[in-house]
Design an enzyme around this catalytic site. Structure first.
Site, mmCIF file in Angstrom:
data_model
loop_
_atom_site.group_PDB
_atom_site.id
_atom_site.type_symbol
_atom_site.label_atom_id
_atom_site.label_comp_id
_atom_site.label_asym_id
_atom_site.label_seq_id
_atom_site.Cartn_x
_atom_site.Cartn_y
_atom_site.Cartn_z
ATOM 1 N N LYS A 266 0.902 -1.193 -0.038
ATOM 2 C CA LYS A 266 0.334 0.018 -0.014
ATOM 3 C C LYS A 266 0.841 1.280 0.055
ATOM 4 O O LYS A 266 0.778 2.018 0.938
ATOM 5 C CB LYS A 266 -0.919 -0.003 1.131
ATOM 6 C CG LYS A 266 -1.985 -1.286 1.093
ATOM 7 C CD LYS A 266 -2.919 -1.222 2.163
ATOM 8 C CE LYS A 266 -3.826 -2.447 2.302
ATOM 9 N NZ LYS A 266 -3.181 -3.816 2.702
HETATM 10 P P1 5BU Z 1 -8.380 -11.781 5.885
HETATM 11 O O1 5BU Z 1 -7.783 -12.717 6.947
HETATM 12 O O2 5BU Z 1 -9.096 -12.592 4.848
HETATM 13 O O3 5BU Z 1 -9.491 -10.888 6.592
HETATM 14 O O4 5BU Z 1 -7.215 -11.038 5.347
HETATM 15 C C1 5BU Z 1 -7.371 -10.065 4.274
HETATM 16 C C2 5BU Z 1 -6.081 -9.729 3.852
HETATM 17 O O5 5BU Z 1 -6.239 -8.601 2.716
HETATM 18 C C3 5BU Z 1 -4.950 -9.073 4.734
HETATM 19 O O6 5BU Z 1 -3.838 -9.334 4.588
HETATM 20 C C4 5BU Z 1 -5.217 -7.259 4.541
HETATM 21 O O7 5BU Z 1 -4.253 -6.600 4.661
HETATM 22 C C5 5BU Z 1 -5.708 -7.212 3.067
HETATM 23 N N1 5BU Z 1 -6.685 -6.173 2.711
HETATM 24 C C6 5BU Z 1 -7.903 -6.198 3.307
HETATM 25 O O8 5BU Z 1 -8.488 -7.012 3.828
HETATM 26 N N2 5BU Z 1 -8.863 -5.359 2.770
HETATM 27 C C7 5BU Z 1 -8.435 -4.300 1.815
HETATM 28 O O9 5BU Z 1 -9.386 -3.415 1.619
HETATM 29 C C8 5BU Z 1 -7.278 -4.288 1.553
HETATM 30 C C9 5BU Z 1 -6.369 -5.315 1.809
HETATM 31 BR BR1 5BU Z 1 -6.629 -3.031 0.317
#
Ligand code: 5BU
Length: 266
Positions: free
Chosen positions: A93
């Site tokens: 990011k």
């Molecule tokens: P989760 O465990 O499925 O919630 O992980 C989601 C990943 O996606 C995590 O590594 C965040 O940094 C990433 N992410 C997110 O959740 N939402 C966003 O809007 C963005 C990145 Br951009």
């Protein structure tokens, strides 16, 4: 060729090397899953590749959250990812001005040397994409930038007016691989796809087979619905790496996403 047939206009309207590479990997492995590999030890990360590598197309990293990171172990980790036919996506990011973003691609983590994809906010203006592309060029590599057009987290400030400006500027830029969309809200995603057209990919975090609210403001939507609404890759973290059986879960996400792509084409 299978990728051309499966991806249709997404393939024919997108000639970016890295975008086509992703579409080919996805077809070879029949999965639209990018694993958010949010483990904080190198051993945990290696274990993920070993267990779920065959069910995913890309591996998303946060290189700065690993407690026992060393350049040598990261190098081995990236080689293991390449051997497993995975794109490596550093979700850094970036948000600074172009020249600084270029320098941030180097530094201790040397992201330019191993990443195929990185995320960036367009808040500082479109030169950030040139800066990041210059970072890869500095080491003779190719990469693609995913611009944050939407986010999955509750209360985020990426409002529709901001999103449409990101899309307008991003669509016109060769170095842009695609956009991050909100996987938790299919209706928002469908609007994003309409604005983006077929020339760029949309990748979506906020996806889980168990839909609803996650930790600390995260929100989750269903993988099939996200793909039907226009997502080309579902980014799944805890749904896989925190599962009792990560291999089995990764395969379930692979099948849900791949079947939805086939359904979308009918
Ligand atoms: P989760 O465990 O499925 O919630 O992980 C989601 C990943 O996606 C995590 O590594 C965040 O940094 C990433 N992410 C997110 O959740 N939402 C966003 O809007 C963005 C990145 Br951009």
């Amino acid at each position: 060729m299978q990728a051309e047939r499966v991806w249709g206009r997404r393939w024919s309207e997108n000639t970016l090397v890295m975008a086509r590479k992703y579409m080919e990997v996805a077809c070879r492995k029949q999965t639209l899953v990018c694993l958010a590999a949010d483990r904080n030890t190198m051993a945990g990360l290696f274990e993920l590749i070993e267990k779920v590598g065959s069910s995913i197309a890309a591996l998303k990293t946060h290189v700065d959250l690993v407690d026992d990171w060393t350049a040598e172990s990261w190098d081995r980790f990236c080689k293991a990812a390449q051997d497993a036919d995975l794109l490596i996506f550093e979700d850094r990011k970036f948000a600074d001005i172009g020249g600084i973003s270029r320098k941030q691609m180097a530094g201790v983590y040397n992201i330019r040397a191993w990443s195929d994809l990185v995320t960036a906010h367009l808040i500082s203006g479109p030169d950030i994409v040139d800066g990041l592309q210059a970072g890869w060029s500095d080491v003779g590599r190719n990469g693609g930038v995913l611009l944050l057009a939407q986010m999955s987290s509750r209360g985020n400030l990426l409002k529709p007016e901001y999103t449409s400006q990101v899309v307008a500027k991003g669509k016109a830029h060769e170095g842009v691989f695609g956009f991050i969309g909100n996987g938790s809200r299919p209706e928002e995603l469908a609007l994003l796809r309409e604005a983006v057209g077929d020339g760029k990919l949309i990748w979506t975090p906020g996806v889980n087979l168990a839909v609803g609210d996650g930790e600390m403001g995260q929100r989750y939507g269903d993988p099939r619905e996200a793909v039907l609404a226009g997502s080309d890759c579902i980014i799944v973290g805890s749904g896989i790496h925190k599962a009792e059986n990560p291999a089995q879960q990764a395969q379930a996400y692979a099948e849900a996403s791949w079947n939805a792509l086939i359904e979308r084409n009918k």
